[in-house]
Motif scaffolding. Sequence first.
Motif, PDB file in Angstrom:
ATOM      1  N   GLY A 197       0.665  -1.065  -0.078  1.00  0.00           N
ATOM      2  CA  GLY A 197      -0.004   0.022   0.111  1.00  0.00           C
ATOM      3  C   GLY A 197       1.045   1.401   0.027  1.00  0.00           C
ATOM      4  O   GLY A 197       0.135   2.402   0.191  1.00  0.00           O
ATOM      5  N   ALA A 198       2.058   1.123  -0.150  1.00  0.00           N
ATOM      6  CA  ALA A 198       3.121   2.356  -0.198  1.00  0.00           C
ATOM      7  C   ALA A 198       2.928   3.201  -1.422  1.00  0.00           C
ATOM      8  O   ALA A 198       2.648   2.493  -2.467  1.00  0.00           O
ATOM      9  CB  ALA A 198       4.268   1.791  -0.088  1.00  0.00           C
ATOM     10  N   SER A 199       2.952   4.375  -1.258  1.00  0.00           N
ATOM     11  CA  SER A 199       3.253   5.280  -2.529  1.00  0.00           C
ATOM     12  C   SER A 199       4.664   5.137  -2.831  1.00  0.00           C
ATOM     13  O   SER A 199       5.599   5.399  -2.117  1.00  0.00           O
ATOM     14  CB  SER A 199       3.074   6.726  -2.220  1.00  0.00           C
ATOM     15  N   VAL A 200       5.141   4.748  -4.178  1.00  0.00           N
ATOM     16  CA  VAL A 200       6.575   4.562  -4.714  1.00  0.00           C
ATOM     17  C   VAL A 200       6.875   5.215  -5.652  1.00  0.00           C
ATOM     18  O   VAL A 200       6.517   5.640  -6.822  1.00  0.00           O
ATOM     19  CB  VAL A 200       6.528   3.071  -5.047  1.00  0.00           C
ATOM     20  N   LEU A 201       8.321   5.951  -5.350  1.00  0.00           N
ATOM     21  CA  LEU A 201       8.803   6.717  -6.317  1.00  0.00           C
ATOM     22  C   LEU A 201      10.292   5.955  -6.926  1.00  0.00           C
ATOM     23  O   LEU A 201      11.032   5.377  -5.949  1.00  0.00           O
ATOM     24  CB  LEU A 201       9.215   8.145  -5.816  1.00  0.00           C
ATOM     25  N   LEU A 202      10.391   5.767  -8.234  1.00  0.00           N
ATOM     26  CA  LEU A 202      11.457   5.027  -8.527  1.00  0.00           C
ATOM     27  C   LEU A 202      12.516   5.996  -9.414  1.00  0.00           C
ATOM     28  O   LEU A 202      11.971   6.713 -10.217  1.00  0.00           O
ATOM     29  CB  LEU A 202      11.264   3.734  -9.462  1.00  0.00           C
ATOM     30  N   LEU A 203      13.791   6.037  -8.905  1.00  0.00           N
ATOM     31  CA  LEU A 203      14.488   6.980  -9.643  1.00  0.00           C
ATOM     32  C   LEU A 203      15.715   6.259 -10.228  1.00  0.00           C
ATOM     33  O   LEU A 203      16.240   5.587  -9.801  1.00  0.00           O
ATOM     34  CB  LEU A 203      15.134   7.886  -8.562  1.00  0.00           C
ATOM     35  N   VAL A 208      14.681 -11.981  -5.293  1.00  0.00           N
ATOM     36  CA  VAL A 208      14.607 -12.345  -3.952  1.00  0.00           C
ATOM     37  C   VAL A 208      14.627 -11.274  -3.174  1.00  0.00           C
ATOM     38  O   VAL A 208      13.853 -10.819  -2.328  1.00  0.00           O
ATOM     39  CB  VAL A 208      15.255 -13.580  -3.500  1.00  0.00           C
ATOM     40  N   PHE A 209      15.789 -10.782  -3.246  1.00  0.00           N
ATOM     41  CA  PHE A 209      16.063  -9.598  -2.113  1.00  0.00           C
ATOM     42  C   PHE A 209      15.654  -8.035  -2.519  1.00  0.00           C
ATOM     43  O   PHE A 209      15.187  -7.424  -1.565  1.00  0.00           O
ATOM     44  CB  PHE A 209      17.582  -9.504  -2.037  1.00  0.00           C
ATOM     45  N   GLY A 210      15.079  -7.954  -3.624  1.00  0.00           N
ATOM     46  CA  GLY A 210      14.275  -6.959  -4.063  1.00  0.00           C
ATOM     47  C   GLY A 210      13.084  -6.886  -3.502  1.00  0.00           C
ATOM     48  O   GLY A 210      12.498  -6.010  -2.878  1.00  0.00           O
ATOM     49  N   ARG A 211      12.311  -7.895  -3.524  1.00  0.00           N
ATOM     50  CA  ARG A 211      10.923  -8.448  -3.173  1.00  0.00           C
ATOM     51  C   ARG A 211      10.941  -8.299  -1.550  1.00  0.00           C
ATOM     52  O   ARG A 211      10.077  -7.534  -0.884  1.00  0.00           O
ATOM     53  CB  ARG A 211      10.290  -9.752  -3.391  1.00  0.00           C
ATOM     54  N   LEU A 212      11.868  -8.506  -0.846  1.00  0.00           N
ATOM     55  CA  LEU A 212      12.280  -8.715   0.558  1.00  0.00           C
ATOM     56  C   LEU A 212      12.239  -7.394   0.880  1.00  0.00           C
ATOM     57  O   LEU A 212      11.723  -6.846   1.908  1.00  0.00           O
ATOM     58  CB  LEU A 212      13.382  -9.476   0.926  1.00  0.00           C
ATOM     59  N   ALA A 213      13.410  -6.525   0.505  1.00  0.00           N
ATOM     60  CA  ALA A 213      13.547  -5.122   0.764  1.00  0.00           C
ATOM     61  C   ALA A 213      12.410  -4.187   0.557  1.00  0.00           C
ATOM     62  O   ALA A 213      12.106  -3.472   1.179  1.00  0.00           O
ATOM     63  CB  ALA A 213      14.922  -4.325   0.039  1.00  0.00           C
ATOM     64  N   GLY A 214      11.857  -4.110  -0.704  1.00  0.00           N
ATOM     65  CA  GLY A 214      10.543  -3.500  -0.912  1.00  0.00           C
ATOM     66  C   GLY A 214       9.525  -4.102  -0.069  1.00  0.00           C
ATOM     67  O   GLY A 214       8.784  -2.958   0.536  1.00  0.00           O
ATOM     68  N   GLY A 215       9.214  -5.041   0.260  1.00  0.00           N
ATOM     69  CA  GLY A 215       8.243  -5.445   1.161  1.00  0.00           C
ATOM     70  C   GLY A 215       8.390  -4.812   2.758  1.00  0.00           C
ATOM     71  O   GLY A 215       7.575  -4.208   3.310  1.00  0.00           O
ATOM     72  N   SER A 216       9.481  -4.980   3.059  1.00  0.00           N
ATOM     73  CA  SER A 216       9.936  -4.443   4.543  1.00  0.00           C
ATOM     74  C   SER A 216       9.971  -2.789   4.516  1.00  0.00           C
ATOM     75  O   SER A 216       9.230  -2.301   5.496  1.00  0.00           O
ATOM     76  CB  SER A 216      11.437  -4.903   4.909  1.00  0.00           C
ATOM     77  N   ALA A 217      10.526  -2.203   3.419  1.00  0.00           N
ATOM     78  CA  ALA A 217      10.295  -0.842   3.338  1.00  0.00           C
ATOM     79  C   ALA A 217       9.109  -0.324   3.377  1.00  0.00           C
ATOM     80  O   ALA A 217       8.464   0.694   4.135  1.00  0.00           O
ATOM     81  CB  ALA A 217      11.045  -0.289   2.115  1.00  0.00           C
ATOM     82  N   GLY A 218       7.999  -1.167   2.634  1.00  0.00           N
ATOM     83  CA  GLY A 218       6.492  -0.657   2.664  1.00  0.00           C
ATOM     84  C   GLY A 218       5.924  -0.941   4.170  1.00  0.00           C
ATOM     85  O   GLY A 218       5.165   0.258   4.391  1.00  0.00           O
ATOM     86  N   ARG A 219       6.175  -1.839   4.624  1.00  0.00           N
ATOM     87  CA  ARG A 219       5.730  -2.084   6.017  1.00  0.00           C
ATOM     88  C   ARG A 219       6.161  -1.026   6.869  1.00  0.00           C
ATOM     89  O   ARG A 219       5.659  -0.479   7.686  1.00  0.00           O
ATOM     90  CB  ARG A 219       6.151  -3.524   6.507  1.00  0.00           C
ATOM     91  N   TYR A 220       7.695  -0.648   6.669  1.00  0.00           N
ATOM     92  CA  TYR A 220       8.357   0.514   7.736  1.00  0.00           C
ATOM     93  C   TYR A 220       7.544   1.675   7.519  1.00  0.00           C
ATOM     94  O   TYR A 220       7.226   2.748   8.376  1.00  0.00           O
ATOM     95  CB  TYR A 220       9.638   0.560   7.465  1.00  0.00           C
ATOM     96  N   ALA A 221       7.379   2.051   6.316  1.00  0.00           N
ATOM     97  CA  ALA A 221       6.842   3.381   5.506  1.00  0.00           C
ATOM     98  C   ALA A 221       5.130   3.451   6.391  1.00  0.00           C
ATOM     99  O   ALA A 221       4.778   4.319   6.859  1.00  0.00           O
ATOM    100  CB  ALA A 221       6.627   3.435   4.243  1.00  0.00           C
ATOM    101  N   ALA A 222       4.649   2.381   6.194  1.00  0.00           N
ATOM    102  CA  ALA A 222       3.218   2.303   6.937  1.00  0.00           C
ATOM    103  C   ALA A 222       3.220   2.529   8.501  1.00  0.00           C
ATOM    104  O   ALA A 222       2.431   3.487   8.928  1.00  0.00           O
ATOM    105  CB  ALA A 222       2.597   0.782   6.660  1.00  0.00           C
ATOM    106  N   HIS A 223       3.854   1.986   9.108  1.00  0.00           N
ATOM    107  CA  HIS A 223       4.203   1.974  10.398  1.00  0.00           C
ATOM    108  C   HIS A 223       4.741   3.783  10.723  1.00  0.00           C
ATOM    109  O   HIS A 223       4.060   4.409  11.717  1.00  0.00           O
ATOM    110  CB  HIS A 223       5.486   1.108  11.047  1.00  0.00           C
ATOM    111  N   ALA A 224       5.674   4.195   9.964  1.00  0.00           N
ATOM    112  CA  ALA A 224       5.880   5.550   9.973  1.00  0.00           C
ATOM    113  C   ALA A 224       4.919   6.723   9.816  1.00  0.00           C
ATOM    114  O   ALA A 224       4.793   7.687  10.293  1.00  0.00           O
ATOM    115  CB  ALA A 224       7.127   6.013   9.165  1.00  0.00           C
ATOM    116  N   ARG A 225       3.999   6.505   9.047  1.00  0.00           N
ATOM    117  CA  ARG A 225       2.683   7.103   8.675  1.00  0.00           C
ATOM    118  C   ARG A 225       1.919   7.105   9.868  1.00  0.00           C
ATOM    119  O   ARG A 225       1.153   8.100  10.161  1.00  0.00           O
ATOM    120  CB  ARG A 225       1.819   6.668   7.535  1.00  0.00           C
ATOM    121  N   GLY A 226       1.742   5.991  10.594  1.00  0.00           N
ATOM    122  CA  GLY A 226       1.037   6.032  11.789  1.00  0.00           C
ATOM    123  C   GLY A 226      -0.622   5.685  11.538  1.00  0.00           C
ATOM    124  O   GLY A 226      -0.870   5.398  10.485  1.00  0.00           O
TER     125      GLY A 226
END
Length: 500
Positions: free
Chosen positions: A30-36, A482-500
């Motif tokens: 559910g994260a908003s994602v920007l790819l550079l 494998v590690f892209g999926r892992l990192a992206g999923g973890s980053a998305g969950r971290y961002a969701a928690h940071a949004r509160g």
Amino acid sequence: MSPEAIIHDVVIVGGGNAALCAALSAAEQGASVLLLERAPLEQRGGNSAYTDGKVRFAYDGEADIVALCDDLTPEEIASSDFGSYTDSDFFDDMARITQHRTDPDLCEILVTRSNETMRWMKAQGVKFQPNYGRQAYKTDGRFKFWGGAPLNTWGGGPGLVEALYKAAAKKGVRIVYDAWVRDLIHDVDGVSGVTARIDGRMVDIRARAVVLACGGFEANAEWRTRYLGKGWDLAKVRGTRYNQGDGLAMALKIGAQPYGHWSGCHAVGWERYATDFGDLDITPHFQRHSYTFSIMVNGQGKRFLDEGADIRNYTYAKYGHLILEQPGQFAWQIYDAKVTHLLLDEYRTRHVTKVQADTLEELVRKLDDVDPDACLKTIHEYNAAVDDGVRFDPNIKDGKGTRGLPVPKSNWALTIDQPPFQAYAITCGVTFTFGGLKISNDGEVMNTGDEVIRGLYAAGEMVGGIFYFNYPGASGLTSGAVFGRLAGGSAGRYAAHARG
């Protein structure tokens, strides 16, 4: 709205397979994602776009292959022996090839999640097909697959990249090209964005989490010499010119922990007069991976490696090192008519340095920069040492070797005596570097105190500790996914928690 005007949940730095898998995985949270992507649109995809799309993954048998390949016909299935490649096989190869140095936790993630990640990629729209001809030879009417990499992506690397960008667009991932990320925005609480050069100006882009997936330092001649050693500035670069170590530099600058084999890399035999960097139109034609059926000689006319030590999937990524060590950083692969039908398609393009002759005496005098008399002596000595009592079989390690040579050929040793004779000039082509950053089992970047750098994740070539000395062929795209999926999923969950 300009990218610096809002706070993004997740910013992905990079534009290849690992970056795109991270973007898709973050979007699933559910994260908003920007790819550079540093490259322009027409050169997007990083090193992934330069591959032939082979993937190594654990599978139990034919059913797993059929489940991933929608277009397989009953006739193709009946004429194919896919075998199996279990978790145990994958673990054993990783341990053996890396001399037991691969990080056990990261290796377990790579191996045990390889099959499910393939299925996940298929669900994203990536299409797979059996790798006939490159990973299977037809014998007795059937294709027998070998080497743990039975599939590749439709359209090779470019097809993979196209499918992943299409999937990212469907999931609402925003993509900015020509976006050169130069620094991380950080403080004691962690990383909160990046600084990038976009449209000729430096901009700060805020994010709740950042995933670095922008490759190693293989395209940076100065870094190659610094970390890989003398002579590596002379190697050709197989892939993108944009993998200059930018992500590594910005992470190390804020205290990230370097990890893995920083003096190691994936390097192969490559067309001697290839372009200095990858060219998407012609780079696949520079591969020279049929060497198992050849003998290789250097400028002194001498063999210097065991061409048949193992299936090429397990030797090709280290033999570039040995070629670079030869006088003049080149070698020649020599074949006779008994095996030329087995050569891969790139040997038949116009992007080759090739000579042909009807006699060995004529051939050796056509080899630029090679001592012809010494070379002819080498060929005759090799022919005399071939064991004619063993049957040649290109699908397995056939044990057809030589006897009494200082440099043996352990398998696939056929005499070179049937004209016309062919030879191909090669040099070293570097693919990617093995040194990277230390990550947690959730893809978080660790600092030199073994603490998590909050908000920072890494994937792809930037992950250190997986490959050492050598590389099981086709593991790179799998590792990136494998590690892209892992990192992206973890980053998305971290961002969701940071949004509160």
